[in-house]
Design an enzyme around this catalytic site. Structure first.
Site, PDB file in Angstrom:
ATOM      1  N   HIS A 242      32.340  30.791 -57.316  1.00 50.53           N
ATOM      2  CA  HIS A 242      32.058  31.479 -57.051  1.00 50.53           C
ATOM      3  C   HIS A 242      32.019  32.992 -56.914  1.00 50.53           C
ATOM      4  O   HIS A 242      31.524  33.768 -56.105  1.00 50.53           O
ATOM      5  CB  HIS A 242      31.186  30.915 -55.245  1.00 50.53           C
ATOM      6  CG  HIS A 242      29.977  30.895 -55.665  1.00 50.53           C
ATOM      7  ND1 HIS A 242      29.030  31.581 -56.107  1.00 50.53           N
ATOM      8  CD2 HIS A 242      28.827  30.125 -54.668  1.00 50.53           C
ATOM      9  CE1 HIS A 242      27.556  31.643 -55.610  1.00 50.53           C
ATOM     10  NE2 HIS A 242      27.460  31.051 -54.554  1.00 50.53           N
TER      11      HIS A 242
ATOM     12  N   HIS B 248      25.037  29.217 -43.381  1.00 48.01           N
ATOM     13  CA  HIS B 248      24.941  30.219 -44.228  1.00 48.01           C
ATOM     14  C   HIS B 248      23.984  31.162 -44.421  1.00 48.01           C
ATOM     15  O   HIS B 248      23.285  31.660 -45.066  1.00 48.01           O
ATOM     16  CB  HIS B 248      24.871  29.259 -45.839  1.00 48.01           C
ATOM     17  CG  HIS B 248      24.838  30.563 -47.183  1.00 48.01           C
ATOM     18  ND1 HIS B 248      25.650  31.612 -47.377  1.00 48.01           N
ATOM     19  CD2 HIS B 248      23.424  30.422 -48.646  1.00 48.01           C
ATOM     20  CE1 HIS B 248      24.578  31.689 -48.528  1.00 48.01           C
ATOM     21  NE2 HIS B 248      24.799  31.058 -49.094  1.00 48.01           N
TER      22      HIS B 248
ATOM     23  N   HIS C   4      19.355  27.556 -52.475  1.00 45.69           N
ATOM     24  CA  HIS C   4      19.208  29.513 -53.156  1.00 45.69           C
ATOM     25  C   HIS C   4      19.310  28.789 -54.569  1.00 45.69           C
ATOM     26  O   HIS C   4      19.811  27.500 -55.102  1.00 45.69           O
ATOM     27  CB  HIS C   4      20.538  30.144 -53.400  1.00 45.69           C
ATOM     28  CG  HIS C   4      20.383  30.761 -51.992  1.00 45.69           C
ATOM     29  ND1 HIS C   4      21.351  30.898 -50.696  1.00 45.69           N
ATOM     30  CD2 HIS C   4      19.587  31.072 -51.109  1.00 45.69           C
ATOM     31  CE1 HIS C   4      20.663  31.691 -49.779  1.00 45.69           C
ATOM     32  NE2 HIS C   4      19.718  31.640 -49.690  1.00 45.69           N
TER      33      HIS C   4
ATOM     34  N   ASP D 280      21.170  29.640 -57.175  1.00 48.82           N
ATOM     35  CA  ASP D 280      22.318  29.694 -57.572  1.00 48.82           C
ATOM     36  C   ASP D 280      22.723  27.898 -57.598  1.00 48.82           C
ATOM     37  O   ASP D 280      23.511  27.373 -58.656  1.00 48.82           O
ATOM     38  CB  ASP D 280      23.258  30.442 -57.937  1.00 48.82           C
ATOM     39  CG  ASP D 280      23.884  30.645 -56.505  1.00 48.82           C
ATOM     40  OD1 ASP D 280      22.447  30.814 -56.358  1.00 48.82           O
ATOM     41  OD2 ASP D 280      24.020  31.141 -56.137  1.00 48.82           O
ATOM     42  N   HIS D 281      21.858  27.277 -57.547  1.00 50.92           N
ATOM     43  CA  HIS D 281      22.371  25.313 -57.143  1.00 50.92           C
ATOM     44  C   HIS D 281      21.608  24.727 -56.804  1.00 50.92           C
ATOM     45  O   HIS D 281      21.329  23.342 -56.907  1.00 50.92           O
ATOM     46  CB  HIS D 281      22.679  25.499 -55.470  1.00 50.92           C
ATOM     47  CG  HIS D 281      24.042  26.803 -54.963  1.00 50.92           C
ATOM     48  ND1 HIS D 281      24.898  26.232 -54.306  1.00 50.92           N
ATOM     49  CD2 HIS D 281      23.641  27.595 -54.542  1.00 50.92           C
ATOM     50  CE1 HIS D 281      26.081  27.317 -54.307  1.00 50.92           C
ATOM     51  NE2 HIS D 281      25.476  28.321 -54.171  1.00 50.92           N
TER      52      HIS D 281
ATOM     53  N   HIS E 185      22.081  23.655 -50.931  1.00 53.56           N
ATOM     54  CA  HIS E 185      21.125  24.014 -50.251  1.00 53.56           C
ATOM     55  C   HIS E 185      20.243  25.193 -51.549  1.00 53.56           C
ATOM     56  O   HIS E 185      20.457  24.696 -52.105  1.00 53.56           O
ATOM     57  CB  HIS E 185      21.746  25.502 -49.618  1.00 53.56           C
ATOM     58  CG  HIS E 185      22.623  26.447 -50.119  1.00 53.56           C
ATOM     59  ND1 HIS E 185      23.381  26.437 -50.653  1.00 53.56           N
ATOM     60  CD2 HIS E 185      22.064  28.028 -50.343  1.00 53.56           C
ATOM     61  CE1 HIS E 185      23.746  27.085 -51.505  1.00 53.56           C
ATOM     62  NE2 HIS E 185      23.332  28.143 -51.131  1.00 53.56           N
TER      63      HIS E 185
END
Ligand SMILES: [Zn+2]
Ligand SMILES: [Zn+2]
Length: 341
Positions: free
Chosen positions: A313, A164, A57, A59-60, A55
């Site tokens: 994580h 999520h 976000h 951090d990804h 996804h």
């Protein structure tokens, strides 16, 4: 069993999530999530054969520019797998730059995006450097019952939609079975090698019964009137080793639907990379943030029967308490599935 999949958790248990998957003898690699890529050298990134992003976000997904910078100037077609709306996200990311000189670059860079959604057809599009990275629609891909989204040599990538608070993809990488034909046994029975061995392998994979007939022939032209032998008499001519499977599950709430989808992806995995951001005692907080607790991660691993679990994580709020979080995962997983990385 010889390990042929070599996954690497990029920034440990507390950094941005991401796993880089190499497979023995395969030149191309798979990157699951695209956050902090500082652990990867340009050589690693240039070997990339598939980019799969759970996804968007930060951090990804924040590491994409580094990859892009390296790929410009090379002839490359990179399949990209992402959740619903990912083509638009990639488009906007690419449009942050000016491409007026792109036609002077002789090589072309093509991103081929497949969005894995809950719909019957998964949208696909390509974005080419020589097209100014505009969106060019491709025929959609019919959703597969087992979530197979692409095949890369002997590797198959599965994806499933998790919740999520936003759609987030879980992934599994599965290696095809290995076959070994025992030539000495063939010779002992005076059987020749030939295309019939393919039918024998297929019959074994499909779980056919012992009386299933297999035509024996050395050349395709002999297939018509070939003598038959029952599968049961031929099974010992080949040995079958199941391929490895790894799963990568991150950023999803502990809901019944998510657990079902997560367990299906992780089923029988040799290695399960799974997020465990919150301590078991903070379940309410975890649910509010649409993330798992250590306990939920361990329970999913146990239900899926995974061999080894790699939690990651971890929330920074537990700085210095990593051992406690690991212990909680291990207790819930119920077996000795945890190993240090
Ligand atoms: Zn995250
Ligand atoms: Zn997230």
């Amino acid at each position: 069993m010889r390990a042929t999949l070599h996954p690497r958790l990029l920034t440990g248990r507390t950094g941005d999530p991401g796993v880089y998957v190499e497979a023995l003898h395969l030149p191309e690699t798979i990157l699951l999530d695209c956050g902090d890529l500082s652990a990867l050298t340009p050589r690693h990134l240039l070997r990339l054969g598939v980019l799969a992003v759970s996804h968007a976000h930060m951090d990804h997904w924040a590491g994409f520019d580094r990859l892009l910078r390296l790929l410009i100037g090379r002839n490359k077609r990179l399949p990209v797998i992402g959740p619903e709306g990912f083509t638009q996200r990639l488009f906007h990311r690419l449009q942050a730059y000016t491409w007026n000189l792109a036609d002077r670059i002789t090589t072309d860079l093509v991103f081929e995006v497949t969005e894995v959604t809950m719909a019957a057809f998964w949208p696909r599009a390509s974005l080419r450097l020589h097209g100014g990275f505009q969106i060019e629609a491709l025929p959609p891909f019919p959703a597969t019952p087992d979530g197979t989204v692409l095949q890369q040599g002997p590797l198959r990538l599965h994806a499933a939609v998790l919740d999520h608070g936003t759609p987030c993809l879980g992934f599994a990488v599965e290696e095809a079975m290995h076959f070994n034909v025992w030539r000495t046994r063939l010779e002992e029975r005076r059987l020749q090698t030939g295309p019939w061995l393919t039918a024998l392998k297929a019959a074994v994979v499909e779980g056919r019964p012992d009386d299933y007939p297999i035509p024996i022939y050395a050349r395709a032209s002999e297939a018509q009137n070939a003598p038959m032998l029952p599968l049961g008499a031929l099974r010992d001519l080949i040995s079958v080793t199941p391929g490895q499977r790894l799963a990568y599950l991150t950023d999803f709430a502990d809901t019944p639907a998510n657990r079902t989808a997560a367990v299906a992806l992780a089923r029988g995995a040799d290695i399960l990379f799974i997020e465990a951001p919150f301590a078991a005692a903070d379940a309410a907080l975890a649910l509010d943030r649409r993330h798992l607790t250590t306990r939920a991660a361990g329970e999913i691993a146990r239900e899926a029967g995974v061999r080894r679990i790699e939690p990651f994580h971890f929330s920074p709020r537990y700085l210095g308490q990593e051992a406690q979080l690991l212990a909680e995962v291990a207790t819930a997983a119920g077996r000795d599935t945890l190993s240090p990385i």
